[in-house]
Scaffold this motif. Structure first.
Motif, PDB file in Angstrom:
ATOM      1  N   ARG A  58      -5.515   4.059  -7.557  1.00 32.10           N
ATOM      2  CA  ARG A  58      -6.032   3.962  -6.189  1.00 32.10           C
ATOM      3  C   ARG A  58      -7.432   4.553  -6.182  1.00 32.10           C
ATOM      4  O   ARG A  58      -7.736   5.440  -6.976  1.00 32.10           O
ATOM      5  N   ASP A  75       0.813  -1.219   0.000  1.00 37.80           N
ATOM      6  CA  ASP A  75       0.000   0.000   0.000  1.00 37.80           C
ATOM      7  C   ASP A  75       0.847   1.270   0.000  1.00 37.80           C
ATOM      8  O   ASP A  75       0.331   2.355  -0.225  1.00 37.80           O
ATOM      9  N   ILE A  99      -7.403  -0.729  -4.387  1.00 37.05           N
ATOM     10  CA  ILE A  99      -6.169  -0.509  -5.137  1.00 37.05           C
ATOM     11  C   ILE A  99      -6.218  -1.421  -6.364  1.00 37.05           C
ATOM     12  O   ILE A  99      -6.452  -2.615  -6.232  1.00 37.05           O
ATOM     13  N   ALA A 105      -3.372  -5.184   0.956  1.00 38.59           N
ATOM     14  CA  ALA A 105      -2.095  -4.638   0.503  1.00 38.59           C
ATOM     15  C   ALA A 105      -1.128  -4.450   1.673  1.00 38.59           C
ATOM     16  O   ALA A 105       0.086  -4.570   1.511  1.00 38.59           O
ATOM     17  N   ARG A 106      -1.655  -4.185   2.861  1.00 42.29           N
ATOM     18  CA  ARG A 106      -0.798  -4.009   4.043  1.00 42.29           C
ATOM     19  C   ARG A 106      -0.203  -5.319   4.535  1.00 42.29           C
ATOM     20  O   ARG A 106       0.727  -5.318   5.339  1.00 42.29           O
ATOM     21  N   ARG A 155      -7.155  -2.249   0.642  1.00 43.34           N
ATOM     22  CA  ARG A 155      -5.942  -1.694   1.249  1.00 43.34           C
ATOM     23  C   ARG A 155      -5.462  -2.586   2.406  1.00 43.34           C
ATOM     24  O   ARG A 155      -4.259  -2.766   2.591  1.00 43.34           O
ATOM     25  N   ASP A 169      -9.363   3.280  -1.166  1.00 39.43           N
ATOM     26  CA  ASP A 169      -9.693   1.887  -1.439  1.00 39.43           C
ATOM     27  C   ASP A 169     -10.624   1.810  -2.631  1.00 39.43           C
ATOM     28  O   ASP A 169     -11.451   2.706  -2.791  1.00 39.43           O
TER      29      ASP A 169
END
Length: 87
Positions: free
Chosen positions: A46, A4, A55, A71-72, A68, A53
């Motif tokens: 994005r 992210d 992505i 993605a983290r 997101r 949110d």
């Protein structure tokens, strides 16, 4: 660096994914789409709303939308010094 945090249009390689923070069915879906260690990814877009949110992620010849929070959970290898930008 986490996925992210990757700048839009810059290519990087996935080095690790913390599968323990993702529900099993969502992890299975991401693997089926090719999101796994060693894959080359680029953030295309994005979201425009609060939190940015979802992505849009390019992986291979596909564009995949991920949250997101997903993605983290994805760690990237350091991007190249000369980033590849997408026109």
């Amino acid at each position: 660096m986490l996925l992210d945090q990757l700048p839009t249009g810059q290519r990087a390689e996935i080095s690790a994914i913390d599968w323990s923070v993702l529900p099993a069915d969502e992890g299975k879906r991401l693997r089926a789409l090719g999101v796994d260690e060693g894959a080359s990814v680029t953030i295309r877009h994005r979201g425009i709303f609060f939190g940015r949110d979802p992505i849009a992620l390019s992986i291979g010849r596909m564009t995949v939308a991920i949250r997101r929070v997903h993605a983290r959970a994805i760690t990237l290898r350091a991007p190249d010094a000369a980033p590849e930008t997408i026109a």
